[in-house]
Design an enzyme around this catalytic site. Structure first.
Site, PDB file in Angstrom:
ATOM      1  N   LYS A  32      -7.412  -0.724  10.783  1.00  7.66           N
ATOM      2  CA  LYS A  32      -6.771  -0.885   9.838  1.00  7.66           C
ATOM      3  C   LYS A  32      -5.372  -0.340   9.202  1.00  7.66           C
ATOM      4  O   LYS A  32      -4.572  -0.857   9.441  1.00  7.66           O
ATOM      5  CB  LYS A  32      -8.187  -0.933   8.292  1.00  7.66           C
ATOM      6  CG  LYS A  32      -7.621  -2.001   7.347  1.00  7.66           C
ATOM      7  CD  LYS A  32      -6.904  -0.919   6.334  1.00  7.66           C
ATOM      8  CE  LYS A  32      -5.684  -0.806   4.669  1.00  7.66           C
ATOM      9  NZ  LYS A  32      -5.759  -0.104   4.402  1.00  7.66           N
TER      10      LYS A  32
ATOM     11  N   ASP B  95       2.266 -15.115  11.078  1.00  5.01           N
ATOM     12  CA  ASP B  95       1.300 -15.463  10.621  1.00  5.01           C
ATOM     13  C   ASP B  95       0.846 -14.054  10.666  1.00  5.01           C
ATOM     14  O   ASP B  95      -0.351 -13.835  12.015  1.00  5.01           O
ATOM     15  CB  ASP B  95       0.732 -16.622  11.378  1.00  5.01           C
ATOM     16  CG  ASP B  95      -0.048 -17.004  10.639  1.00  5.01           C
ATOM     17  OD1 ASP B  95      -0.688 -16.372  10.131  1.00  5.01           O
ATOM     18  OD2 ASP B  95      -1.025 -18.091  10.490  1.00  5.01           O
TER      19      ASP B  95
ATOM     20  N   HIS C 222      -0.978  10.264   1.043  1.00  4.99           N
ATOM     21  CA  HIS C 222      -1.253   9.152   0.010  1.00  4.99           C
ATOM     22  C   HIS C 222      -1.179   9.529  -1.710  1.00  4.99           C
ATOM     23  O   HIS C 222      -0.565   8.236  -1.975  1.00  4.99           O
ATOM     24  CB  HIS C 222      -2.677   9.020   0.000  1.00  4.99           C
ATOM     25  CG  HIS C 222      -3.360   7.352  -0.591  1.00  4.99           C
ATOM     26  ND1 HIS C 222      -2.732   6.263   0.431  1.00  4.99           N
ATOM     27  CD2 HIS C 222      -4.184   6.965  -1.660  1.00  4.99           C
ATOM     28  CE1 HIS C 222      -3.288   5.215  -0.616  1.00  4.99           C
ATOM     29  NE2 HIS C 222      -4.069   5.423  -1.626  1.00  4.99           N
TER      30      HIS C 222
ATOM     31  N   GLU D 135       0.587  -1.311  -0.284  1.00  5.02           N
ATOM     32  CA  GLU D 135       0.024  -0.398   0.127  1.00  5.02           C
ATOM     33  C   GLU D 135       0.729   1.106  -0.191  1.00  5.02           C
ATOM     34  O   GLU D 135       1.850   1.982   1.412  1.00  5.02           O
ATOM     35  CB  GLU D 135      -1.081  -0.309   1.172  1.00  5.02           C
ATOM     36  CG  GLU D 135      -1.998   1.143   1.229  1.00  5.02           C
ATOM     37  CD  GLU D 135      -2.793   0.677   1.739  1.00  5.02           C
ATOM     38  OE1 GLU D 135      -3.434   1.977   3.011  1.00  5.02           O
ATOM     39  OE2 GLU D 135      -3.135   0.240   2.549  1.00  5.02           O
TER      40      GLU D 135
END
Length: 447
Positions: A285, A301, A398, A89
Site C-alpha cells: 500500500k 487509471d 506522519h 494522504e
C-alpha cells in the site's frame, strides 16, 4: 394485494436532470441541512473547464478537489524530474521528496521497462471438440486479422497492433467454454478502447466464421459469444526500478542508528514483507501511495494499476512484497518490479488540463518513460516508509504532517497554527493534545 407506498427517496429519470435539478433533488430528499452554495463552492472558475469536468462522468453534482503536489529532485536514469503527485494522504509527497533528495546524492534511481504487452480476452461457447482447435486455428486467426485490418492499421504504424493470439479451453467452467487470449502492443496509449474495439470485432467475425466456414461440420457450427474485454492483469507490461549504494554511505542523519545497523534492519523489514501477507499488504500500500499519485496526476487509471499490482504480488501463490532488498559485497540494493499499464496519449491525458500540465512538467514522456517515473516514485515512497519504520517510527513524520489536518478540523487561525506547530516541535502529536493546547491558547493561558 397491498397498495404500494411511493418512496420519496427513489427517483426515475435522475440522469435526465440538469445539474441544478440534481442538486435540488438531493437537497430536498437527503441533504436538508445543506444549500446550493455547498455544491457551487466547488465549481471550477472557468465555465469551459467545468463543462470538461462534467463530461468525465455521469450524474455529476459537484467537483471533488484533491491536492496537486510536486516532488522535486528525482533523478531517474540520470535525468532530473519534478514529479507531479495527486493524493490526499498526509506526508506522502513529503516522504517521496525526502527520499528523492536522499538518493540524488547516491546515484539516483534507475528504471527499465521489462515488457509492454497488454492482453484482451474473447470468451465463447463452441460445440466443436477441443482437439479440433489446432486444425481450425489458422483459418480463424487469418479471418480475425483480416476483419480488423482497418482498425489496427494506425496502431501498427505507431509500433503497436495485435502481437499474437491463443485459443484456450476452459472445461472447468463448461465443456464448451473457450477463450481467445490476445496480446497487444498499444504504443504510448493505455489502449483500452483500441483493445476492446478489436475484441468486439473479433466476436462478430467469429460468429460469421461459425456460420460460413466450409471446414466446419454441422455439429461444430454452434457458437455463442459470452464476452469480449481487455484484461487488467498485465504481467507482461512490467517495469523494474532500483537504487544501490555502498553500506558505508547509507547514513541516516538524526536517526541514532549507524549505516550498517540501518541496512540490517531495513533488509529484515523487507524480508518480513516477503513472507508475511499481513505486513505485505501494508508494505505494498505504501508503494502504491507513490505510484497512484503519479497515475492520477497524469490522467491514467489507478484502479487498473492497483488491481494489476496486487495480482502480481500474489502470483507466487501467496501475497508478498513487490519490492526486494539484498546486500552483496557490502553494497545495499533495493528494487521494485511490478506491472504498469500507462499511457501518455488518449483518455484523460489531454482532456484534463492538469493531466496535460503534469505531462508537460515531465517534458512529455512516452509511455515507457512514464512507467519508469511512476515505478521510481513507488520505490522512493517504499524506501521513505521503511526508513522511518526501522529508525524513528512512522508516526513522528506522519503526525507532523497530519497536524495541519487537525488544526483545520479545529478551525485554527493562521497565528494559532504557527504557535501550535512551534509548540509541538519535538513533542508527541495527538488530536486530543492539540485540542487541549488550542483551548488554553484561546483562553489566554499560553503566552
Amino acid at each position: 394485494m397491498a397498495e404500494q407506498v411511493r418512496d420519496p427517496h427513489r427517483i426515475s429519470g435522475f440522469s435526465k436532470f440538469d445539474k441544478a435539478q440534481r442538486r435540488q433533488w438531493l437537497l430536498e430528499h437527503f441533504l436538508p441541512e445543506y444549500g446550493e452554495d455547498d455544491f457551487a463552492f466547488f465549481e471550477a472558475g472557468s465555465p469551459d473547464l467545468q463543462e470538461v469536468l462534467d463530461n468525465f462522468s455521469e450524474n455529476t453534482v459537484a467537483n471533488f478537489p484533491l491536492p496537486f503536489g510536486v516532488a522535486p529532485n528525482f533523478i531517474i536514469n540520470g535525468k532530473t524530474y519534478a514529479v507531479p503527485m495527486v493524493i490526499e494522504e498526509s506526508s506522502v509527497v513529503a516522504a517521496a521528496s525526502s527520499s528523492a533528495k536522499y538518493w540524488s546524492t547516491r546515484g539516483g534511481f534507475h528504471a527499465e521497462v521489462i515488457a509492454s504487452e497488454k492482453l484482451g480476452q474473447l470468451h465463447f461457447r463452441w460445440s466443436g471438440r477441443p482437439e479440433r482447435r489446432a486444425a481450425l486455428f489458422r483459418e480463424v486467426e487469418d479471418r480475425l486479422q483480416e476483419a480488423t485490418a482497418d482498425i489496427t492499421a494506425r496502431m501498427e504504424k505507431r509500433g503497436g497492433g495485435v502481437r499474437r493470439m491463443q485459443w484456450k479451453h476452459f472445461p472447468q467452467v463448461d465443456p464448451q467454454c473457450y477463450q481467445l487470449l490476445v496480446s497487444f502492443g498499444t504504443g504510448d496509449s493505455m489502449g483500452a478502447n483500441f483493445i476492446n474495439t478489436v475484441l468486439e470485432t473479433y466476436a462478430a467475425e467469429l460468429e460469421r466464421w461459425a456460420e460460413e466456414s466450409a471446414a466446419l461440420s454441422d455439429d461444430e457450427r454452434e457458437l455463442e459469444i459470452i464476452m469480449a474485454i481487455l484484461s487488467n492483469h498485465t504481467p507482461n507490461c512490467a517495469v523494474k526500478a532500483w537504487v544501490s549504494c555502498p553500506i558505508e554511505d547509507m547514513n541516516i542523519p538524526g536517526s541514532g542508528v549507524d549505516a550498517a545497523d540501518f541496512v540490517r534492519r531495513f533488509e529484515m523489514a523487507v524480508a518480513i514483507a516477503r513472507e508475511d501477507p499481513y505486513r505485505a499488504v501494508t508494505h505494498n500500500k505504501g508503494i502504491m501511495n507513490g505510484i497512484d499519485a503519479v497515475v492520477l496526476a497524469t490522467g491514467n487509471d489507478f484502479r487498473a494499476v492497483e488491481a494489476a499490482a496486487h495480482a502480481f504480488a500474489a502470483a507466487g501463490g501467496q501475497y508478498a512484497s513487490l519490492s526486494r532488498c539484498r546486500v552483496t559485497d557490502k553494497v545495499f540494493h533495493f528494487e521494485l518490479t511490478l506491472p504498469l499499464a500507462l499511457g501518455t496519449v488518449g483518455g484523460l491525458t489531454r482532456l484534463h488540463p492538469l493531466a496535460d500540465l503534469s505531462l508537460n512538467l515531465l517534458e512529455r514522456p512516452d509511455a515507457e518513460e512514464l512507467m519508469c517515473i511512476a515505478a521510481a516514485t513507488g520505490l522512493a515512497q517504499n524506501f521513505a516508509a521503511l526508513r522511518s519504520l526501522v529508525t524513528t517510527g512512522i508516526q513522528q513524520g506522519h503526525m507532523k504532517m497530519h497536524l495541519q489536518n487537525i488544526l483545520s478540523s479545529l478551525q485554527a487561525s493562521p497565528p494559532e497554527r504557527r504557535q501550535t506547530v512551534s509548540f509541538f516541535e519535538g513533542r508527541t502529536i495527538s488530536h486530543h493534545g492539540v485540542r487541549q493546547y488550542l483551548d488554553k491558547l484561546r483562553e489566554g493561558k499560553v503566552k
